[in-house]
Design a protein around this motif. Structure first.
Motif, PDB file in Angstrom:
ATOM      1  N   THR A 264      32.439  10.145  47.578  1.00 39.88           N
ATOM      2  CA  THR A 264      31.147  10.249  46.923  1.00 39.88           C
ATOM      3  C   THR A 264      30.960   9.947  45.326  1.00 39.88           C
ATOM      4  O   THR A 264      30.575   8.824  44.960  1.00 39.88           O
ATOM      5  N   VAL A 265      32.099  10.601  44.568  1.00 45.41           N
ATOM      6  CA  VAL A 265      32.593   9.719  43.115  1.00 45.41           C
ATOM      7  C   VAL A 265      32.468   8.351  42.889  1.00 45.41           C
ATOM      8  O   VAL A 265      32.496   8.036  42.391  1.00 45.41           O
ATOM      9  N   LEU A 266      33.722   7.464  43.466  1.00 48.66           N
ATOM     10  CA  LEU A 266      34.190   6.323  43.917  1.00 48.66           C
ATOM     11  C   LEU A 266      32.853   5.945  44.227  1.00 48.66           C
ATOM     12  O   LEU A 266      33.013   4.432  43.414  1.00 48.66           O
ATOM     13  N   GLY A 267      31.791   6.240  45.296  1.00 48.11           N
ATOM     14  CA  GLY A 267      31.030   5.032  44.742  1.00 48.11           C
ATOM     15  C   GLY A 267      30.078   5.379  43.879  1.00 48.11           C
ATOM     16  O   GLY A 267      28.746   4.048  44.410  1.00 48.11           O
ATOM     17  N   ILE A 268      29.730   6.822  43.269  1.00 45.43           N
ATOM     18  CA  ILE A 268      28.504   6.948  41.981  1.00 45.43           C
ATOM     19  C   ILE A 268      29.328   5.815  41.660  1.00 45.43           C
ATOM     20  O   ILE A 268      28.472   4.906  40.802  1.00 45.43           O
ATOM     21  N   MET A 269      30.996   6.023  41.459  1.00 45.54           N
ATOM     22  CA  MET A 269      30.973   5.009  40.586  1.00 45.54           C
ATOM     23  C   MET A 269      30.954   3.258  40.496  1.00 45.54           C
ATOM     24  O   MET A 269      30.650   2.809  39.457  1.00 45.54           O
ATOM     25  N   LEU A 270      31.165   3.058  41.506  1.00 47.83           N
ATOM     26  CA  LEU A 270      31.140   1.741  42.314  1.00 47.83           C
ATOM     27  C   LEU A 270      29.765   0.962  41.594  1.00 47.83           C
ATOM     28  O   LEU A 270      29.265   0.104  41.618  1.00 47.83           O
ATOM     29  N   THR A 271      28.641   2.401  42.039  1.00 51.68           N
ATOM     30  CA  THR A 271      27.117   2.406  42.108  1.00 51.68           C
ATOM     31  C   THR A 271      26.823   1.155  40.535  1.00 51.68           C
ATOM     32  O   THR A 271      25.890   0.459  40.339  1.00 51.68           O
ATOM     33  N   PHE A 272      27.737   2.518  39.695  1.00 52.19           N
ATOM     34  CA  PHE A 272      27.250   1.717  37.834  1.00 52.19           C
ATOM     35  C   PHE A 272      27.777   0.732  37.765  1.00 52.19           C
ATOM     36  O   PHE A 272      27.383   0.612  36.771  1.00 52.19           O
ATOM     37  N   TYR A 273      28.632   0.631  38.167  1.00 54.28           N
ATOM     38  CA  TYR A 273      29.710  -0.811  37.771  1.00 54.28           C
ATOM     39  C   TYR A 273      28.806  -1.373  38.085  1.00 54.28           C
ATOM     40  O   TYR A 273      28.799  -2.369  37.529  1.00 54.28           O
ATOM     41  N   THR A 274      28.487  -1.772  39.772  1.00 52.87           N
ATOM     42  CA  THR A 274      27.161  -2.900  40.098  1.00 52.87           C
ATOM     43  C   THR A 274      26.321  -2.934  38.982  1.00 52.87           C
ATOM     44  O   THR A 274      25.820  -4.074  39.199  1.00 52.87           O
ATOM     45  N   MET A 275      25.747  -2.099  38.818  1.00 56.64           N
ATOM     46  CA  MET A 275      24.749  -1.598  37.356  1.00 56.64           C
ATOM     47  C   MET A 275      25.300  -2.898  36.332  1.00 56.64           C
ATOM     48  O   MET A 275      23.998  -3.148  35.625  1.00 56.64           O
ATOM     49  N   GLY A 276      25.965  -2.581  36.336  1.00 55.34           N
ATOM     50  CA  GLY A 276      26.306  -3.001  34.575  1.00 55.34           C
ATOM     51  C   GLY A 276      26.430  -4.156  34.354  1.00 55.34           C
ATOM     52  O   GLY A 276      26.808  -4.660  34.052  1.00 55.34           O
ATOM     53  N   GLN A 277      27.363  -4.487  35.712  1.00 52.15           N
ATOM     54  CA  GLN A 277      27.510  -5.537  36.292  1.00 52.15           C
ATOM     55  C   GLN A 277      26.166  -7.011  35.879  1.00 52.15           C
ATOM     56  O   GLN A 277      26.400  -8.215  35.420  1.00 52.15           O
TER      57      GLN A 277
END
Length: 144
Positions: A74-87
Motif C-alpha cells: 500500500t505504501v509503495l502504491g501510494i508513493m507511486l500515485t503521488f509520484y505520478t501526480m507530481g510528474q
C-alpha cells in the motif's frame, strides 16, 4: 510508470499468495498429524511437545507478517500515485482516488491472509496443549 505499478502489485500480491499457500500447507499437515497421532507412542513429554509444535512457528510468522507486507504494498502504491501526480503536474481526483483504492487492496489481501492464519494457529496451539495434558493424565494414571 504503469510497469512499475504492475510490478509492485504483482510482486507484493505474489509474496502474499505464496505465504498463504505455505500457511495452508502447514495448517493441513499439522491437522492431519494431530488426527493420526497416538499419544502412547511417546514415552517422553519433551519428544511429544517437539512433535506437536513442529512448524507452528511458520504459521505464526506468516500470520503476524502478512499485514505488514500488505501495508508495504500500500505504501509503495501510494508513493507511486503521488509520484505520478507530481510528474503530470495536474491534480485529477479520479486518478488519485483510483490509485489510492488500488493501493489499499494489497493491505486488504494481507489482512485476509493474516486473520484466518492467526485463528488456525491458535486452534493448533490449543490442540497441542490439550494433547500434552492428555499425555500427562495418561501417564499419571499408569504411574509412569
Amino acid at each position: 510508470m504503469d510497469w512499475l505499478k504492475q510490478t509492485i502489485d504483482l510482486g507484493v500480491i505474489g509474496v502474499l499468495v505464496t505465504m498463504s499457500i505455505i500457511a495452508l500447507s502447514v495448517i493441513l499437515e499439522r491437522a492431519l498429524f494431530y488426527r493420526q497421532l497416538t499419544l502412547t507412542d511417546y514415552t517422553s513429554k519433551k519428544a511429544l511437545e517437539l512433535a506437536l509444535t513442529r512448524r507452528l512457528h511458520i504459521i505464526a510468522t506468516i500470520g503476524s507478517n502478512a499485514p505488514f507486507i500488505g501495508l508495504l504494498g500500500t505504501v509503495l502504491g501510494i508513493m507511486l500515485t503521488f509520484y505520478t501526480m507530481g510528474q503530470q503536474g495536474a491534480v485529477d481526483t479520479h486518478a488519485i482516488m483510483t490509485g489510492l483504492a488500488l493501493a489499499l487492496k494489497v493491505t486488504a489481501i494481507g489482512l485476509v491472509i493474516a486473520i484466518p492464519t492467526v485463528a488456525f494457529y491458535n486452534v493448533l496451539i490449543r490442540r497441542a496443549k490439550e494433547m500434552l495434558l492428555e499425555w500427562e493424565i495418561h501417564h499419571e494414571r499408569e504411574g509412569i
